[in-house]
Design a protein around this motif. Structure first.
Motif, mmCIF file in Angstrom:
data_model
loop_
_atom_site.group_PDB
_atom_site.id
_atom_site.type_symbol
_atom_site.label_atom_id
_atom_site.label_comp_id
_atom_site.label_asym_id
_atom_site.label_seq_id
_atom_site.Cartn_x
_atom_site.Cartn_y
_atom_site.Cartn_z
ATOM 1 N N GLY A 1 0.823 -1.208 0.000
ATOM 2 C CA GLY A 1 0.000 0.000 0.000
ATOM 3 C C GLY A 1 0.854 1.253 0.000
ATOM 4 O O GLY A 1 0.602 2.203 -0.752
ATOM 5 N N LEU A 2 1.879 1.257 0.844
ATOM 6 C CA LEU A 2 2.808 2.395 0.898
ATOM 7 C C LEU A 2 3.554 2.560 -0.424
ATOM 8 O O LEU A 2 3.717 3.677 -0.920
ATOM 9 C CB LEU A 2 3.792 2.215 2.053
ATOM 10 N N LEU A 3 3.971 1.447 -1.007
ATOM 11 C CA LEU A 3 4.652 1.484 -2.300
ATOM 12 C C LEU A 3 3.730 2.061 -3.375
ATOM 13 O O LEU A 3 4.149 2.874 -4.211
ATOM 14 C CB LEU A 3 5.128 0.086 -2.689
ATOM 15 N N GLY A 4 2.447 1.672 -3.356
ATOM 16 C CA GLY A 4 1.479 2.196 -4.323
ATOM 17 C C GLY A 4 1.308 3.698 -4.203
ATOM 18 O O GLY A 4 1.304 4.418 -5.207
ATOM 19 N N TYR A 5 1.179 4.206 -2.969
ATOM 20 C CA TYR A 5 1.070 5.651 -2.762
ATOM 21 C C TYR A 5 2.330 6.379 -3.203
ATOM 22 O O TYR A 5 2.272 7.450 -3.802
ATOM 23 C CB TYR A 5 0.774 5.980 -1.290
ATOM 24 N N THR A 6 3.482 5.792 -2.939
ATOM 25 C CA THR A 6 4.758 6.405 -3.336
ATOM 26 C C THR A 6 4.836 6.531 -4.856
ATOM 27 O O THR A 6 5.232 7.569 -5.386
ATOM 28 C CB THR A 6 5.941 5.581 -2.801
ATOM 29 N N ILE A 7 4.437 5.483 -5.553
ATOM 30 C CA ILE A 7 4.460 5.519 -7.021
ATOM 31 C C ILE A 7 3.465 6.553 -7.545
ATOM 32 O O ILE A 7 3.775 7.336 -8.446
ATOM 33 C CB ILE A 7 4.184 4.117 -7.602
ATOM 34 N N GLN A 8 2.268 6.602 -6.972
ATOM 35 C CA GLN A 8 1.266 7.578 -7.412
ATOM 36 C C GLN A 8 1.766 9.011 -7.218
ATOM 37 O O GLN A 8 1.676 9.835 -8.131
ATOM 38 C CB GLN A 8 -0.030 7.391 -6.633
ATOM 39 N N TYR A 9 2.268 9.310 -6.034
ATOM 40 C CA TYR A 9 2.757 10.669 -5.773
ATOM 41 C C TYR A 9 3.993 10.994 -6.596
ATOM 42 O O TYR A 9 4.176 12.136 -7.020
ATOM 43 C CB TYR A 9 3.002 10.886 -4.278
ATOM 44 N N GLY A 10 4.814 9.991 -6.859
ATOM 45 C CA GLY A 10 5.966 10.199 -7.733
ATOM 46 C C GLY A 10 5.539 10.567 -9.145
ATOM 47 O O GLY A 10 6.116 11.451 -9.772
ATOM 48 N N CYS A 11 4.511 9.892 -9.646
ATOM 49 C CA CYS A 11 3.994 10.195 -10.983
ATOM 50 C C CYS A 11 3.388 11.597 -11.043
ATOM 51 O O CYS A 11 3.590 12.332 -12.018
ATOM 52 C CB CYS A 11 2.956 9.161 -11.404
ATOM 53 N N ILE A 12 2.662 11.979 -10.003
ATOM 54 C CA ILE A 12 2.081 13.327 -9.949
ATOM 55 C C ILE A 12 3.178 14.376 -9.920
ATOM 56 O O ILE A 12 3.117 15.375 -10.651
ATOM 57 C CB ILE A 12 1.134 13.456 -8.730
ATOM 58 N N ALA A 13 4.201 14.156 -9.100
ATOM 59 C CA ALA A 13 5.315 15.109 -9.021
ATOM 60 C C ALA A 13 6.039 15.203 -10.359
ATOM 61 O O ALA A 13 6.373 16.300 -10.824
ATOM 62 C CB ALA A 13 6.286 14.707 -7.917
ATOM 63 N N HIS A 14 6.269 14.067 -11.004
ATOM 64 C CA HIS A 14 6.944 14.069 -12.305
ATOM 65 C C HIS A 14 6.137 14.887 -13.328
ATOM 66 O O HIS A 14 6.701 15.717 -14.046
ATOM 67 C CB HIS A 14 7.136 12.642 -12.815
ATOM 68 N N CYS A 15 4.836 14.659 -13.391
ATOM 69 C CA CYS A 15 3.994 15.403 -14.339
ATOM 70 C C CYS A 15 3.987 16.903 -14.021
ATOM 71 O O CYS A 15 4.032 17.732 -14.928
ATOM 72 C CB CYS A 15 2.574 14.854 -14.339
ATOM 73 N N ALA A 16 3.947 17.243 -12.733
ATOM 74 C CA ALA A 16 3.962 18.660 -12.344
ATOM 75 C C ALA A 16 5.263 19.318 -12.785
ATOM 76 O O ALA A 16 5.251 20.409 -13.363
ATOM 77 C CB ALA A 16 3.776 18.798 -10.836
ATOM 78 N N PHE A 17 6.397 18.677 -12.537
ATOM 79 C CA PHE A 17 7.685 19.267 -12.913
ATOM 80 C C PHE A 17 7.890 19.275 -14.422
ATOM 81 O O PHE A 17 8.535 20.167 -14.959
ATOM 82 C CB PHE A 17 8.849 18.541 -12.243
ATOM 83 N N GLU A 18 7.332 18.297 -15.126
ATOM 84 C CA GLU A 18 7.524 18.211 -16.572
ATOM 85 C C GLU A 18 6.602 19.148 -17.351
ATOM 86 O O GLU A 18 7.002 19.725 -18.355
ATOM 87 C CB GLU A 18 7.305 16.774 -17.043
ATOM 88 N N TYR A 19 5.359 19.339 -16.880
ATOM 89 C CA TYR A 19 4.392 20.095 -17.667
ATOM 90 C C TYR A 19 3.952 21.423 -17.051
ATOM 91 O O TYR A 19 3.397 22.258 -17.746
ATOM 92 C CB TYR A 19 3.162 19.231 -17.952
ATOM 93 N N ILE A 20 4.179 21.629 -15.766
ATOM 94 C CA ILE A 20 3.773 22.882 -15.124
ATOM 95 C C ILE A 20 4.976 23.791 -14.894
ATOM 96 O O ILE A 20 5.012 24.905 -15.385
ATOM 97 C CB ILE A 20 3.024 22.614 -13.808
ATOM 98 N N GLY A 21 5.969 23.335 -14.143
ATOM 99 C CA GLY A 21 7.144 24.161 -13.915
ATOM 100 C C GLY A 21 8.029 23.591 -12.844
ATOM 101 O O GLY A 21 7.760 22.533 -12.278
ATOM 102 N N GLU A 22 9.119 24.322 -12.574
ATOM 103 C CA GLU A 22 10.081 23.879 -11.576
ATOM 104 C C GLU A 22 10.789 25.076 -10.959
ATOM 105 O O GLU A 22 10.816 26.162 -11.540
ATOM 106 C CB GLU A 22 11.099 22.924 -12.182
ATOM 107 N N PHE A 23 11.358 24.853 -9.789
ATOM 108 C CA PHE A 23 12.171 25.857 -9.116
ATOM 109 C C PHE A 23 13.615 25.635 -9.523
ATOM 110 O O PHE A 23 14.081 24.498 -9.540
ATOM 111 C CB PHE A 23 12.018 25.751 -7.593
#
Length: 172
Positions: A11-33
């Protein structure tokens, strides 16, 4: 007991993968610091300034003359550069490197941009490596975040090298 621990771990691994995918999409398509280093953009951006680089303009082909962009270095793909867009495809650029006695004229080829640092005396840019492919642009810098006393949008070029043509002002 083992089955319970395995379920919690998966379950923890699943949440980690989901949040990792969301973070990747945010940095790739929205922006970065981005923490900037080097003197090439002084006085607009100095060493250790933190800026926000948005990615939507790049994807929508909305990069314009005067924009500050983060791009992959044409010399080292592991390194990013921060420069100002001086010319777009089809533009005629009049420039010279510090060692040149005469100014040269260059046309920016299709699918390329001409980038220069604001600190012309201390910048390695398109005057050295020529126009760079649009595909190397990672994002457009839209905010300076740190230091707090200079928080906000970025100023126009101190070199006043960006000249809007009639067709540029028609599209505004």
């Amino acid at each position: 007991m083992f089955r319970h621990m395995l379920g919690k771990t998966l379950g923890l691994l699943g949440y980690t993968i989901q949040y990792g995918c969301i973070a990747h999409c945010a940095f790739e398509y929205i922006g970065e610091f981005v923490v900037c280093s080097g003197p090439s953009m002084e006085p607009t951006i100095v060493n250790h300034d933190v800026v926000f680089s948005e990615r939507m303009s790049r994807h929508l082909f909305k990069i314009e003359k005067g924009d500050i962009v983060i791009a992959k270095s044409p010399f080292d793909p592991q390194m990013n550069i921060c420069k100002r867009v001086i010319g777009l495809e089809g533009d005629k650029i009049c420039t010279s490197s510090p060692s040149d006695l005469f100014k040269t004229h260059t046309y920016v080829p299709m699918g390329h941009v001409w980038l220069e640092g604001d600190n012309l005396r201390n910048s390695t840019d398109s005057r050295n490596y020529g126009p760079i492919p649009y595909a190397l642009i990672r994002g457009r810098v839209c905010w300076k975040l740190w230091p707090l006393h200079s928080f906000g949008t970025l100023s126009e070029s101190p070199t006043k090298r960006i000249i809007k043509t009639q067709t540029d002002s028609d599209s505004d």
